[in-house]
Design an enzyme around this catalytic site. Sequence first.
Site, short mmCIF file in Angstrom:
data_model
loop_
_atom_site.label_atom_id
_atom_site.label_comp_id
_atom_site.label_asym_id
_atom_site.label_seq_id
_atom_site.Cartn_x
_atom_site.Cartn_y
_atom_site.Cartn_z
N ASP A 1 0.85 -1.19 0.00
CA ASP A 1 0.00 0.00 0.00
C ASP A 1 0.89 1.24 0.00
OD1 ASP A 1 -3.01 0.84 0.63
OD2 ASP A 1 -1.69 2.17 1.75
N ASN B 1 -2.31 13.24 -2.85
CA ASN B 1 -3.39 13.80 -3.68
C ASN B 1 -3.81 15.18 -3.19
OD1 ASN B 1 -3.81 11.84 -5.68
ND2 ASN B 1 -5.05 10.57 -4.32
N HIS C 1 -4.53 15.35 -7.91
CA HIS C 1 -4.79 13.97 -8.35
C HIS C 1 -3.95 13.57 -9.56
CE1 HIS C 1 -8.12 12.95 -5.65
NE2 HIS C 1 -8.50 14.23 -5.75
N ASP D 1 -1.82 10.20 -9.91
CA ASP D 1 -1.82 9.30 -11.07
C ASP D 1 -0.41 9.00 -11.54
OD1 ASP D 1 -4.55 9.25 -10.99
OD2 ASP D 1 -4.85 10.63 -12.68
N GLU E 1 -4.99 2.62 -3.88
CA GLU E 1 -3.54 2.68 -3.77
C GLU E 1 -2.96 1.37 -3.24
OE1 GLU E 1 -5.08 4.67 0.09
OE2 GLU E 1 -5.71 4.48 -1.99
#
Length: 317
Positions: free
Chosen positions: A196, A204, A209, A213, A239
């Site tokens: 994770d 973010n 965002h 990405d 994630e």
Amino acid sequence: MIEKIHQNCPHPFDTYLDRLTNNIIIFYDNQQKILEFNQGFKKAVNIPEEKLYNQTLENIFTGNSMELLSFPTKENYNKFNLELDQNITIKKVEKEYICHIFKLENYYCLIGEDTGSEGEEVLNKISKLNNELSSITRELSKKNMKLEKANQRIKELSRKDSLTDLYNRRAFMEYFEKQLAQSQRHQHRLSLIIADIDDFKKINDTYGHSAGDDVLESLGQLLNQETRKEDMAARVGGEEFAILLTKTDTTNACNYAERFRQKLKSIKLESIPETVTLSFGITAIRPDDDLDSLYKRSDEALYKAKEAGKDRIEIIE
């Protein structure tokens, strides 16, 4: 004359001659003069019917083919090819016949089957059609191959995460279930890693965002590079990632995770000035495991790694 020769025939002989129009039939004497013939012969030559009588075969067939017309005295049957002279044929071309010649009491009977240009023309047309059909078949085969590849690509895309190019959760669980069954059947080792991204929400919120990405895409590229063909890496959540390592114990799974953890730190992203880290939870198959128990235990190991400070690896045997 023919009626006299065949007076014992129950039906008029010329009836038979007229019916056999696919072949040429000629009756001739010892001097090779024509005595009688059928409709097939009349149609093949460009000579009036009344002038055909008493013509000799050498006036009808080519000289070269006439050299073959040497009938053995002791034989009553012979077979060879004869060619009609192109000057007397309807189409002004040489026509070749496979001929059967029968020696009867006072005359001879010649029956010839046409092997000439019409047959060749048909064969050429068939050959041309076959070539066209082969060409169409090849084109269709190519299109089918392209369609099959396209369908395979669509199927593959349906199993992949578009951002990371890793397998999605559904594809991973299908593969996970299959490998779990094989591992239990053949008593192979099997290890599961759940990873994770640390503080992904903060990334973010801080950088946007699009920066998040970028992180996900970079992680996907690295996982694809580091994962063997017989193993599978997947994005199973926002994630969260899962890596299934076949025929691998927890020690080697830990080595894999540590190698990946170090390589991840070397990645520099323009959108994020800080280093991205992962936490890892690892476990291996037990005899009584099913898919849920193995996944839950690896998830518990991940939770321990998060609680212990993140950017680390935890194992539950």
